[in-house]
Design an enzyme around this catalytic site. Structure first.
Site, PDB file in Angstrom:
ATOM      1  N   ASP A 241      -9.025  -3.323   3.401  1.00 17.80           N
ATOM      2  CA  ASP A 241      -7.796  -4.109   3.270  1.00 17.80           C
ATOM      3  C   ASP A 241      -7.521  -4.942   4.516  1.00 17.80           C
ATOM      4  O   ASP A 241      -7.133  -6.114   4.424  1.00 17.80           O
ATOM      5  CB  ASP A 241      -6.643  -3.136   3.018  1.00 17.80           C
ATOM      6  CG  ASP A 241      -5.305  -3.828   2.913  1.00 17.80           C
ATOM      7  OD1 ASP A 241      -5.085  -4.525   1.913  1.00 17.80           O
ATOM      8  OD2 ASP A 241      -4.482  -3.678   3.830  1.00 17.80           O
TER       9      ASP A 241
ATOM     10  N   SER B  14       0.790  -1.241   0.000  1.00 15.71           N
ATOM     11  CA  SER B  14       0.000   0.000   0.000  1.00 15.71           C
ATOM     12  C   SER B  14       0.820   1.288   0.000  1.00 15.71           C
ATOM     13  O   SER B  14       0.289   2.330  -0.353  1.00 15.71           O
ATOM     14  CB  SER B  14      -0.923   0.039   1.215  1.00 15.71           C
ATOM     15  OG  SER B  14      -1.972  -0.862   1.038  1.00 15.71           O
TER      16      SER B  14
ATOM     17  N   ASP C 149      -5.749   1.263  -4.140  1.00 15.74           N
ATOM     18  CA  ASP C 149      -4.292   1.176  -4.292  1.00 15.74           C
ATOM     19  C   ASP C 149      -3.866  -0.150  -4.912  1.00 15.74           C
ATOM     20  O   ASP C 149      -2.902  -0.223  -5.651  1.00 15.74           O
ATOM     21  CB  ASP C 149      -3.596   1.416  -2.943  1.00 15.74           C
ATOM     22  CG  ASP C 149      -4.179   0.595  -1.807  1.00 15.74           C
ATOM     23  OD1 ASP C 149      -5.197  -0.104  -2.015  1.00 15.74           O
ATOM     24  OD2 ASP C 149      -3.622   0.638  -0.699  1.00 15.74           O
ATOM     25  N   HIS C 150      -4.621  -1.210  -4.603  1.00 13.93           N
ATOM     26  CA  HIS C 150      -4.276  -2.535  -5.134  1.00 13.93           C
ATOM     27  C   HIS C 150      -5.463  -3.446  -4.923  1.00 13.93           C
ATOM     28  O   HIS C 150      -6.358  -3.144  -4.142  1.00 13.93           O
ATOM     29  CB  HIS C 150      -3.039  -3.093  -4.422  1.00 13.93           C
ATOM     30  CG  HIS C 150      -3.227  -3.191  -2.935  1.00 13.93           C
ATOM     31  ND1 HIS C 150      -4.000  -4.165  -2.338  1.00 13.93           N
ATOM     32  CD2 HIS C 150      -2.794  -2.401  -1.928  1.00 13.93           C
ATOM     33  CE1 HIS C 150      -4.001  -3.981  -1.046  1.00 13.93           C
ATOM     34  NE2 HIS C 150      -3.299  -2.903  -0.754  1.00 13.93           N
TER      35      HIS C 150
ATOM     36  N   THR D  94      -0.803   4.049   3.562  1.00 15.12           N
ATOM     37  CA  THR D  94      -1.391   4.924   2.547  1.00 15.12           C
ATOM     38  C   THR D  94      -1.188   6.404   2.883  1.00 15.12           C
ATOM     39  O   THR D  94      -0.578   7.135   2.089  1.00 15.12           O
ATOM     40  CB  THR D  94      -2.884   4.584   2.329  1.00 15.12           C
ATOM     41  OG1 THR D  94      -2.977   3.215   1.944  1.00 15.12           O
ATOM     42  CG2 THR D  94      -3.513   5.473   1.282  1.00 15.12           C
TER      43      THR D  94
ATOM     44  N   HIS E  19      -7.149  -8.957   4.619  1.00 16.80           N
ATOM     45  CA  HIS E  19      -5.937  -9.637   5.089  1.00 16.80           C
ATOM     46  C   HIS E  19      -6.281 -10.739   6.091  1.00 16.80           C
ATOM     47  O   HIS E  19      -5.643 -11.781   6.117  1.00 16.80           O
ATOM     48  CB  HIS E  19      -4.958  -8.643   5.729  1.00 16.80           C
ATOM     49  CG  HIS E  19      -4.104  -7.923   4.735  1.00 16.80           C
ATOM     50  ND1 HIS E  19      -3.291  -8.583   3.854  1.00 16.80           N
ATOM     51  CD2 HIS E  19      -3.931  -6.597   4.481  1.00 16.80           C
ATOM     52  CE1 HIS E  19      -2.655  -7.696   3.094  1.00 16.80           C
ATOM     53  NE2 HIS E  19      -3.037  -6.481   3.457  1.00 16.80           N
TER      54      HIS E  19
ATOM     55  N   PHE F 182      -8.655   9.153  17.046  1.00 17.82           N
ATOM     56  CA  PHE F 182      -9.838   8.549  17.648  1.00 17.82           C
ATOM     57  C   PHE F 182      -9.625   7.124  18.156  1.00 17.82           C
ATOM     58  O   PHE F 182     -10.562   6.493  18.613  1.00 17.82           O
ATOM     59  CB  PHE F 182     -10.976   8.574  16.623  1.00 17.82           C
ATOM     60  CG  PHE F 182     -11.283   9.959  16.114  1.00 17.82           C
ATOM     61  CD1 PHE F 182     -11.900  10.896  16.930  1.00 17.82           C
ATOM     62  CD2 PHE F 182     -10.930  10.346  14.817  1.00 17.82           C
ATOM     63  CE1 PHE F 182     -12.180  12.182  16.472  1.00 17.82           C
ATOM     64  CE2 PHE F 182     -11.203  11.630  14.343  1.00 17.82           C
ATOM     65  CZ  PHE F 182     -11.828  12.550  15.179  1.00 17.82           C
TER      66      PHE F 182
ATOM     67  N   HIS G 213      -2.311  -9.566  -1.095  1.00 15.27           N
ATOM     68  CA  HIS G 213      -2.852  -8.708  -2.154  1.00 15.27           C
ATOM     69  C   HIS G 213      -2.810  -9.463  -3.474  1.00 15.27           C
ATOM     70  O   HIS G 213      -2.174 -10.500  -3.580  1.00 15.27           O
ATOM     71  CB  HIS G 213      -1.989  -7.448  -2.307  1.00 15.27           C
ATOM     72  CG  HIS G 213      -1.955  -6.582  -1.090  1.00 15.27           C
ATOM     73  ND1 HIS G 213      -1.127  -5.515  -0.966  1.00 15.27           N
ATOM     74  CD2 HIS G 213      -2.678  -6.630   0.055  1.00 15.27           C
ATOM     75  CE1 HIS G 213      -1.312  -4.929   0.197  1.00 15.27           C
ATOM     76  NE2 HIS G 213      -2.244  -5.589   0.845  1.00 15.27           N
TER      77      HIS G 213
END
Ligand SMILES: *[C@@H]1O[C@H](CO)[C@@H](O)[C@H](O)[C@H]1NC(C)=O
Ligand SMILES: *[C@@H]1O[C@H](CO)[C@@H](O)[C@H](O)[C@H]1NC(C)=O
Ligand SMILES: *[C@@H]1O[C@H](CO)[C@@H](O)[C@H](O)[C@H]1NC(C)=O
Ligand SMILES: *[C@@H]1O[C@H](CO)[C@@H](O)[C@H](O)[C@H]1NC(C)=O
Ligand SMILES: [Zn+2]
Length: 521
Positions: A332, A101, A373-374, A166, A336, A283, A453
């Protein structure tokens, strides 16, 4: 007749079950509508004042399709799927066919492809090469820097740690995405290279961002209190050096005489003082919890949609415009871990944040880009009936044993539903499991530490000025260039299509002149 068809169309949109019986009239009518939309396409050629770049982390095409079916039915569409301009992006990084990423974020934000696990630096630096990464010539600027140079406001919002892969490519230059705080740095890098959290708070351009929102207290402050309500991410960096970068950030703003606010939960975010120039919202200790399990009360962690809404309100005060990056980062994370339903739910929340933005901005002056991104290794396969949706199962024709309609090619131990019984390998019968449970791990073919990925192209969708520059199969770096060109910033501040390359030509010309001068002296 026409009104009947219209009525049927409306009904079928509301009740997905009816759309199972679409007849010829339905397809002719829908076909004509789609054709007319395409025939009436108009290009917006002006200069964009603002840009919002949405990144669905790990949101490949199959994830988009499965999320659409899961939330709107197969005839429906997610918030960005009616955008009128789109293309595909090649996601390979400088050294990998299947990228991570931060190399891809560097391509998207800076327009330069980087090596696996490196961020904001060019491909002359490999992972972990701390000393080499200190050479400023290897650093690449993101569109946030170009926007700041043009006097625009800047910022980002993410559901991950604010120091995660990212967002890091927006502001950091690092040869290892894991160096989010001091604790994960290698001995030779400690004290030589600067960790990502410190770069965000102390260095340019992070120290000029008007909006920073997400999780990641564990990298900004130590110690933090681990609890089931606010867990520390055990895989991520956890600072131990007693830092308090949240205080440092506030002190820096105070010293500079700037107006600022720090926000720590949904209630505080909801009461954001929109007049303030700088806003830091942290947060969660780790990533913001998955939407299905986060505390949705006032003391809990906010939705991506609320963060996006507040970020836009804060940034749009600037008459010169703004540049904002919004990441749906937990898609993502769920992939994973091989939890497809959680990933799809995170896409739905991402879609809500995009709808919120579309409702708030004027598309004649704001470029909105939605991409990923992927890809991830999830597939929608088997031949599930439409009425079964994507969370169910179909059966293998060889052994008649059920498998989940969403499958991962690679997966962790939870996804690997095989065992040896009486000397032969057998697969667990997925039709006997609750495959729509949040925590169900869809089946995978290969046992690995986690889902990996995948290397497919991702889609890019756009609306607003110059959105039509997405029209083909592009390099991922095209996104940064379209932003620069549409906003007339950075390499395209003069909107000369060749100017992106001229920076280098200029230096060659200068070098040649210097050589001549030296020669004639
Ligand atoms: C097509 O289906 C709609 C309902 O979905 C119905 O009202 C209409 O009469 C049908 N038309 C034909 C030609 O069967
Ligand atoms: C934010 O505040 C408004 C008005 O006070 C309230 O209606 C809304 O429910 C709040 N939203 C959240 C997410 O707390
Ligand atoms: C185990 O496999 C052997 C050889 O294929 C077979 O004869 C036997 O019946 C099997 N036992 C069970 C409990 O299935
Ligand atoms: C399967 O899991 C979902 C989500 O946790 C739950 O709502 C549903 O009741 C479960 N179904 C069965 C048959 O246990
Ligand atoms: Zn990823």
């Amino acid at each position: 007749m026409a009104s009947l068809v219209k009525c049927a169309l409306i009904l079928s949109a509301i009740i997905p079950a009816l759309s199972y019986k679409e007849n010829q009239t339905y397809w002719r009518q829908k076909g004509a509508e789609e054709l007319n939309e395409a025939l009436n396409l108009k290009q917006r050629n002006g200069v964009a004042k603002n840009v919002i770049l949405f990144i669905g982390d790990g949101m490949g095409v199959q994830t988009i399709v499965a999320s659409r079916i899961y939330s709107k039915g197969e005839t429906g569409s997610l918030a960005w799927e009616k955008f009128k301009n789109m293309g595909a992006l090649k996601t390979y990084s400088a050294n990998k066919l299947v990228p991570d990423s931060c190399s891809t974020a560097t391509a998207l934000f800076c327009g330069i492809k980087a090596n696996h696990k490196t961020s904001g630096i060019d491909a002359s630096v490999d992972v972990n090469e701390c000393k080499r990464s200190l050479d400023k010539k290897t650093h690449v600027d993101s569109f946030a820097v170009w926007a700041l140079e043009a006097g625009k406001s800047t910022g980002f919002v993410t559901t991950t740690r604010v120091t995660h892969a990212t967002p890091s490519a927006l502001y950091a230059h690092t040869p290892n995405r894991g160096w989010e705080c001091e604790d994960k740095m290698s001995p030779d890098a400690k004290g030589v290279c600067t960790d990502i959290a410190k770069q965000l708070i102390n260095d340019y351009p992070g120290n000029k961002f008007n909006v920073i929102m997400g999780g990641g207290r564990q990298c900004l402050q130590s110690p933090v209190v681990d609890s089931p309500k606010d867990p520390v991410d055990t895989w991520g960096c956890r600072s131990k050096d007693g830092r308090n970068l949240i205080n440092d950030w506030q002190n820096n703003k105070k010293k500079a005489g700037q107006t600022y606010q720090f926000l720590s939960n949904t209630e505080e975010l909801n009461n954001t003082d929109i007049t303030k120039d700088y806003t830091l919202g942290v947060f969660a200790n780790g990533h913001i919890m998955y939407d299905y399990e986060r505390n949705k009360g006032p003391k809990g962690m906010p939705s991506l949609s609320l963060m996006t809404e507040k970020a836009i309100q804060l940034l749009q005060k600037n008459k010169k415009g703004y540049a904002l990056m919004v990441e749906g980062g937990m898609i993502d994370q769920a992939h994973h871990r091989g939890n497809a339903r959680i990933a799809l739910e995170e896409v739905v929340r991402f879609s809500e944040a995009i709808q919120k933005a579309v409702d708030m901005v004027d598309l004649s002056e704001t470029l909105i880009i939605v991409t990923s991104d992927h890809d991830h290794s999830m597939q929608l396969t088997g031949y599930p009936d439409r009425r079964d949706g994507v969370m169910g199962t179909t059966k293998s024709k060889i052994d008649n044993v059920g498998f989940s309609s969403l499958l991962y090619t690679t997966g962790g131990p939870n996804n690997y539903h095989f065992s040896v019984k009486n000397g032969s390998v057998v697969r667990e019968d997925a039709s006997k499991q609750n495959t729509s449970d949040w925590k169900y791990s869809q089946q995978s073919a290969i046992l690995n530490d986690e889902v990996t990925h995948s290397g497919s192209d991702v889609l890019v969708f756009a609306e607003g000025p110059m959105a039509h520059l997405f029209n083909s199969v592009h390099e991922q770096t095209h996104v940064a260039n379209v932003i620069a060109y549409a906003l007339k910033i950075g390499p395209y501040k003069n909107r000369d299509p060749s100017s992106g390359a001229t920076q280098y030509h200029c230096s060659y010309v200068l070098a040649a002149l210097m050589t001549l001068l030296i020669y004639f002296n």
